[in-house]
Design a protein around this motif. Structure first.
Motif, PDB file in Angstrom:
ATOM      1  N   LEU A 289     106.522 -25.710  49.224  1.00  0.00           N
ATOM      2  CA  LEU A 289     107.711 -25.217  49.931  1.00  0.00           C
ATOM      3  C   LEU A 289     109.016 -25.692  49.297  1.00  0.00           C
ATOM      4  O   LEU A 289     109.961 -24.911  49.135  1.00  0.00           O
ATOM      5  CB  LEU A 289     107.647 -25.632  51.408  1.00  0.00           C
ATOM      6  CG  LEU A 289     108.851 -25.246  52.270  1.00  0.00           C
ATOM      7  CD1 LEU A 289     109.088 -23.741  52.276  1.00  0.00           C
ATOM      8  CD2 LEU A 289     108.665 -25.742  53.705  1.00  0.00           C
ATOM      9  N   ASN A 290     109.063 -26.954  48.918  1.00  0.00           N
ATOM     10  CA  ASN A 290     110.329 -27.480  48.397  1.00  0.00           C
ATOM     11  C   ASN A 290     110.727 -26.858  47.064  1.00  0.00           C
ATOM     12  O   ASN A 290     111.913 -26.818  46.729  1.00  0.00           O
ATOM     13  CB  ASN A 290     110.270 -29.003  48.280  1.00  0.00           C
ATOM     14  CG  ASN A 290     110.403 -29.654  49.654  1.00  0.00           C
ATOM     15  OD1 ASN A 290     111.050 -29.100  50.545  1.00  0.00           O
ATOM     16  ND2 ASN A 290     109.770 -30.796  49.836  1.00  0.00           N
ATOM     17  N   ASP A 291     109.744 -26.403  46.311  1.00  0.00           N
ATOM     18  CA  ASP A 291     110.050 -25.756  45.025  1.00  0.00           C
ATOM     19  C   ASP A 291     109.920 -24.242  45.115  1.00  0.00           C
ATOM     20  O   ASP A 291     109.881 -23.560  44.088  1.00  0.00           O
ATOM     21  CB  ASP A 291     109.101 -26.279  43.935  1.00  0.00           C
ATOM     22  CG  ASP A 291     109.367 -27.749  43.645  1.00  0.00           C
ATOM     23  OD1 ASP A 291     110.552 -28.142  43.664  1.00  0.00           O
ATOM     24  OD2 ASP A 291     108.399 -28.495  43.421  1.00  0.00           O
ATOM     25  N   TYR A 292     109.821 -23.744  46.330  1.00  0.00           N
ATOM     26  CA  TYR A 292     109.584 -22.317  46.528  1.00  0.00           C
ATOM     27  C   TYR A 292     110.643 -21.462  45.840  1.00  0.00           C
ATOM     28  O   TYR A 292     110.338 -20.431  45.236  1.00  0.00           O
ATOM     29  CB  TYR A 292     109.554 -22.015  48.034  1.00  0.00           C
ATOM     30  CG  TYR A 292     109.203 -20.598  48.393  1.00  0.00           C
ATOM     31  CD1 TYR A 292     107.899 -20.138  48.271  1.00  0.00           C
ATOM     32  CD2 TYR A 292     110.170 -19.720  48.870  1.00  0.00           C
ATOM     33  CE1 TYR A 292     107.567 -18.836  48.621  1.00  0.00           C
ATOM     34  CE2 TYR A 292     109.851 -18.419  49.219  1.00  0.00           C
ATOM     35  CZ  TYR A 292     108.548 -17.983  49.089  1.00  0.00           C
ATOM     36  OH  TYR A 292     108.232 -16.696  49.426  1.00  0.00           O
ATOM     37  N   ASP A 293     111.880 -21.893  45.893  1.00  0.00           N
ATOM     38  CA  ASP A 293     112.960 -21.125  45.272  1.00  0.00           C
ATOM     39  C   ASP A 293     112.768 -21.021  43.762  1.00  0.00           C
ATOM     40  O   ASP A 293     113.121 -20.009  43.164  1.00  0.00           O
ATOM     41  CB  ASP A 293     114.324 -21.754  45.597  1.00  0.00           C
ATOM     42  CG  ASP A 293     114.377 -23.238  45.256  1.00  0.00           C
ATOM     43  OD1 ASP A 293     113.402 -23.957  45.523  1.00  0.00           O
ATOM     44  OD2 ASP A 293     115.393 -23.682  44.696  1.00  0.00           O
ATOM     45  N   LYS A 294     112.184 -22.027  43.158  1.00  0.00           N
ATOM     46  CA  LYS A 294     112.026 -22.017  41.707  1.00  0.00           C
ATOM     47  C   LYS A 294     110.679 -21.455  41.250  1.00  0.00           C
ATOM     48  O   LYS A 294     110.567 -20.896  40.178  1.00  0.00           O
ATOM     49  CB  LYS A 294     112.189 -23.452  41.156  1.00  0.00           C
ATOM     50  CG  LYS A 294     113.585 -24.040  41.415  1.00  0.00           C
ATOM     51  CD  LYS A 294     113.743 -25.454  40.905  1.00  0.00           C
ATOM     52  CE  LYS A 294     113.143 -26.512  41.814  1.00  0.00           C
ATOM     53  NZ  LYS A 294     113.857 -26.651  43.105  1.00  0.00           N
ATOM     54  N   GLN A 295     109.645 -21.627  42.079  1.00  0.00           N
ATOM     55  CA  GLN A 295     108.291 -21.326  41.611  1.00  0.00           C
ATOM     56  C   GLN A 295     107.677 -20.053  42.178  1.00  0.00           C
ATOM     57  O   GLN A 295     106.643 -19.610  41.700  1.00  0.00           O
ATOM     58  CB  GLN A 295     107.374 -22.503  41.956  1.00  0.00           C
ATOM     59  CG  GLN A 295     107.913 -23.824  41.475  1.00  0.00           C
ATOM     60  CD  GLN A 295     106.938 -24.547  40.577  1.00  0.00           C
ATOM     61  OE1 GLN A 295     105.763 -24.667  40.889  1.00  0.00           O
ATOM     62  NE2 GLN A 295     107.408 -25.011  39.456  1.00  0.00           N
TER      63      GLN A 295
ATOM     64  N   GLY B 244     102.600 -20.771  43.774  1.00  0.00           N
ATOM     65  CA  GLY B 244     103.915 -21.139  44.291  1.00  0.00           C
ATOM     66  C   GLY B 244     104.321 -20.402  45.551  1.00  0.00           C
ATOM     67  O   GLY B 244     105.367 -20.660  46.131  1.00  0.00           O
ATOM     68  N   THR B 245     103.482 -19.451  45.953  1.00  0.00           N
ATOM     69  CA  THR B 245     103.792 -18.709  47.181  1.00  0.00           C
ATOM     70  C   THR B 245     102.913 -19.233  48.318  1.00  0.00           C
ATOM     71  O   THR B 245     101.985 -20.014  48.088  1.00  0.00           O
ATOM     72  CB  THR B 245     103.546 -17.198  47.001  1.00  0.00           C
ATOM     73  OG1 THR B 245     102.141 -16.961  46.851  1.00  0.00           O
ATOM     74  CG2 THR B 245     104.275 -16.668  45.775  1.00  0.00           C
ATOM     75  N   SER B 246     103.196 -18.786  49.528  1.00  0.00           N
ATOM     76  CA  SER B 246     102.487 -19.355  50.676  1.00  0.00           C
ATOM     77  C   SER B 246     101.133 -18.699  50.914  1.00  0.00           C
ATOM     78  O   SER B 246     100.250 -19.297  51.513  1.00  0.00           O
ATOM     79  CB  SER B 246     103.340 -19.200  51.933  1.00  0.00           C
ATOM     80  OG  SER B 246     103.346 -17.851  52.353  1.00  0.00           O
ATOM     81  N   ARG B 247     101.007 -17.464  50.487  1.00  0.00           N
ATOM     82  CA  ARG B 247      99.797 -16.670  50.785  1.00  0.00           C
ATOM     83  C   ARG B 247      99.544 -16.558  52.280  1.00  0.00           C
ATOM     84  O   ARG B 247      98.403 -16.444  52.745  1.00  0.00           O
ATOM     85  CB  ARG B 247      98.565 -17.269  50.115  1.00  0.00           C
ATOM     86  CG  ARG B 247      98.530 -17.021  48.634  1.00  0.00           C
ATOM     87  CD  ARG B 247      97.078 -16.873  48.203  1.00  0.00           C
ATOM     88  NE  ARG B 247      96.961 -16.723  46.762  1.00  0.00           N
ATOM     89  CZ  ARG B 247      96.036 -15.987  46.193  1.00  0.00           C
ATOM     90  NH1 ARG B 247      95.162 -15.331  46.921  1.00  0.00           N
ATOM     91  NH2 ARG B 247      95.965 -15.887  44.886  1.00  0.00           N
ATOM     92  N   LEU B 248     100.598 -16.629  53.035  1.00  0.00           N
ATOM     93  CA  LEU B 248     100.444 -16.511  54.485  1.00  0.00           C
ATOM     94  C   LEU B 248     100.476 -15.059  54.953  1.00  0.00           C
ATOM     95  O   LEU B 248     100.236 -14.774  56.129  1.00  0.00           O
ATOM     96  CB  LEU B 248     101.543 -17.316  55.198  1.00  0.00           C
ATOM     97  CG  LEU B 248     101.347 -18.834  55.171  1.00  0.00           C
ATOM     98  CD1 LEU B 248     102.627 -19.555  55.581  1.00  0.00           C
ATOM     99  CD2 LEU B 248     100.206 -19.254  56.101  1.00  0.00           C
TER     100      LEU B 248
ATOM    101  N   PRO C 178     113.010 -24.118  51.466  1.00  0.00           N
ATOM    102  CA  PRO C 178     112.906 -23.582  52.824  1.00  0.00           C
ATOM    103  C   PRO C 178     113.880 -22.439  53.092  1.00  0.00           C
ATOM    104  O   PRO C 178     113.530 -21.476  53.783  1.00  0.00           O
ATOM    105  CB  PRO C 178     113.232 -24.791  53.709  1.00  0.00           C
ATOM    106  CG  PRO C 178     112.797 -25.956  52.894  1.00  0.00           C
ATOM    107  CD  PRO C 178     113.094 -25.584  51.470  1.00  0.00           C
ATOM    108  N   ALA C 179     115.082 -22.534  52.519  1.00  0.00           N
ATOM    109  CA  ALA C 179     116.072 -21.473  52.760  1.00  0.00           C
ATOM    110  C   ALA C 179     115.583 -20.140  52.195  1.00  0.00           C
ATOM    111  O   ALA C 179     115.732 -19.086  52.821  1.00  0.00           O
ATOM    112  CB  ALA C 179     117.413 -21.850  52.138  1.00  0.00           C
ATOM    113  N   VAL C 180     114.994 -20.185  51.009  1.00  0.00           N
ATOM    114  CA  VAL C 180     114.497 -18.952  50.397  1.00  0.00           C
ATOM    115  C   VAL C 180     113.285 -18.427  51.164  1.00  0.00           C
ATOM    116  O   VAL C 180     113.147 -17.220  51.361  1.00  0.00           O
ATOM    117  CB  VAL C 180     114.155 -19.187  48.899  1.00  0.00           C
ATOM    118  CG1 VAL C 180     113.477 -17.965  48.301  1.00  0.00           C
ATOM    119  CG2 VAL C 180     115.430 -19.515  48.129  1.00  0.00           C
ATOM    120  N   PHE C 181     112.444 -19.332  51.632  1.00  0.00           N
ATOM    121  CA  PHE C 181     111.277 -18.906  52.412  1.00  0.00           C
ATOM    122  C   PHE C 181     111.714 -18.248  53.729  1.00  0.00           C
ATOM    123  O   PHE C 181     111.150 -17.241  54.154  1.00  0.00           O
ATOM    124  CB  PHE C 181     110.363 -20.102  52.691  1.00  0.00           C
ATOM    125  CG  PHE C 181     109.040 -19.721  53.293  1.00  0.00           C
ATOM    126  CD1 PHE C 181     108.080 -19.076  52.524  1.00  0.00           C
ATOM    127  CD2 PHE C 181     108.752 -19.977  54.626  1.00  0.00           C
ATOM    128  CE1 PHE C 181     106.857 -18.709  53.076  1.00  0.00           C
ATOM    129  CE2 PHE C 181     107.536 -19.614  55.187  1.00  0.00           C
ATOM    130  CZ  PHE C 181     106.584 -18.980  54.404  1.00  0.00           C
TER     131      PHE C 181
END
Length: 453
Positions: free
Chosen positions: A208-214, A222-226, A250-253
């Motif tokens: 989650l913390n690197d979600y914006d970059k990864q 790098g995605t949640s697969r949710l 988190p903001a991007v998520f």
DNA sequence: TTTTGAGTTGTTCGA
DNA sequence: GTCGAACAACTCAAA
């Protein structure tokens, strides 16, 4: 069960969970015992693809486990089944979470016009479609302003899973769990509420913390697969929003969750856009008819490594990375000049997260005919996208065995590698530069002030 | 009503 | 190899 006890029906649809399920709580609060039921209607039983059916079968089993074997699963027409349950259990009400997708809306209207009243509590969204409006009370047509308004709208507080749910006894003939399995060689992710929460926990800890970059790197988890869990309501977006925390990731998520809600809102206001063009002038563009090239696209044999890897991932996992969804969509529309609906239908058949709103409007966005109509020059280069988002070729190597022997540099352009076609990888079905120009030319023809219009 | 600024995700070309 | 500019026209949202 005593004849004096009060009973309510809880009809599970896109909310296969116990936690944070206010509609379920409403059903429980109203009665001494509930009748939990999932109705397998024709749309699911006959029209759904193998992957989606296998995922659903898994999810229903998990839901039943968490209900200690008390779930009714009945095939047939919702009107007949609900009526029969009402009579048999002398149930006073039918509780549901509102469904806003076109099929669900039509199904529920049919049920209600047959005289079965539905008590709706909540929806599959943090903010129900139709709630976020501009100051003139018309719906948003652009994402960013929608997001701003959605962000300050607020949503209901989380509620816990009920303990010790009192349920009626379920007859063996009302336990019609499907035995659907994924085709051989296909590995679907685990379904169910527990799996959803485990995945969410893992994602928060690891990505989650690197979600914006990864999140854009196809070869990385790098995605949640949710998305499949959200599609079946095994976890609610509120639950995700409540546990996000601060930071860029988190903001991007959060914005991705809002995209899901935006597209649900757009479809709610434009229910025909599952098939029709959101921007009507695109219906007048020249398109090709699907033929051999479409088949090659479906099979992951276009000769473009990044495109083929993605299509093969879809057919092996029932899921595709978000970045590559855009790449293959752009390829279908801009390189093969096919209408987006062909691709959208294919996705709906294979994706276990087949959300009709996100799928239709994701496709329309790529095709340029959706909300935030894309600038004419946004035509993905399938080779450059691969180099940029799968630099070392991990993703390609994972799904395209014919290219595994190539180096990181060679793998994106096997036509330039001395042994590129050693293991039977197909040649390119089109020349990207040529088809890009062709697309631009066809777009010219539907310019608003063009002579044709 | 008019005006103004802005609009998820890109590519290519020339310096 | 890197970098910035150019690439249509249109519609939406809000002031």
């Amino acid at each position: 069960m005593s004849s004096a006890s009060k009973r309510s029906i809880f009809w599970f649809r896109r909310d296969l969970r116990l936690a944070d399920n206010p509609a379920l709580l409403a059903a429980i609060a109203e009665a001494d015992e509930i009748v939990p039921v999932f109705i397998m209607d024709e749309a699911i039983a006959k029209r759904a693809g193998d992957f989606r059916r296998a995922y659903l079968a898994d999810s229903l089993r998990k839901l039943d486990d968490s209900l200690n074997g008390g779930l009714h699963v009945i095939s047939g027409d919702p009107v007949k089944i609900l009526r029969e349950l009402q009579t048999r259990f002398d149930a006073t009400s039918v509780h549901v979470a509102a469904d806003y997708a076109p099929y669900g809306v039509a199904r529920d209207e049919k049920v209600e016009s047959a005289g079965i009243e539905l008590t709706r509590t909540g929806s599959p969204y943090a903010v129900a479609p139709g709630r976020v409006q501009k100051s003139d009370e018309t719906p948003y047509r652009v994402y960013t302003p929608f997001y701003k308004a959605w962000s300050i709208h607020g949503w209901r507080a989380l509620v816990k899973a009920p303990q010790d749910i009192a349920m009626v006894d379920v007859r063996e003939q009302d336990r019609q769990f499907p035995n659907w399995k994924a085709p051989t060689g296909v590995l679907l992710q685990s379904a169910g509420e527990l799996a959803a929460h485990e995945r969410w926990k893992k994602f928060r800890k690891e990505a989650l913390n690197d979600y914006d970059k990864q999140r854009n790197l196809a070869g990385i988890d790098g995605t949640s697969r949710l998305s499949p869990h959200l599609r079946w309501g095994e976890i609610h977006p509120r639950t995700l929003l409540a546990g996000l925390g601060e930071g860029e990731g988190p903001a991007v998520f959060r914005k991705e969750i809002a995209w899901r809600e935006f597209y649900a809102d757009v479809l709610h206001h434009n229910p025909l856009t599952t098939r029709e063009y959101y921007a009507p002038r695109f219906a007048n563009m020249r398109y090709d008819e699907p033929g051999e090239k479409f088949t090659a696209w479906c099979e992951g044999k276009t000769g473009f490594p990044f495109v083929d890897a993605a299509m093969r991932q879809l057919r092996v996992e029932g899921w595709m990375h978000n970045r590559t969804r855009m790449v293959v969509a752009s390829f279908l529309v801009k390189d093969l000049h096919l209408e987006w609906q062909h691709g959208a239908n294919f996705f709906m058949k294979y994706l276990i997260d087949n959300d009709v709103a996100s799928n239709s409007h994701g496709w329309q966005w790529t095709a340029g005919c959706g909300t935030d109509a894309s600038p004419y020059y946004r035509i993905f280069n399938p080779i450059e996208q691969g180099k940029r988002f799968d630099e070392q070729g991990h993703y390609i190597r994972k799904f395209v065995p014919e290219l595994r022997h190539l180096s990181d540099q060679e793998i994106h352009e096997p036509w330039d590698a001395p042994n590129g076609y050693l293991h039977g990888y197909p040649p390119r079905i089109v020349d990207h530069a040529t088809e890009r120009n062709e697309s631009l030319a066809r777009l010219q023809e539907i310019k608003v002030d063009s002579p044709e219009n």
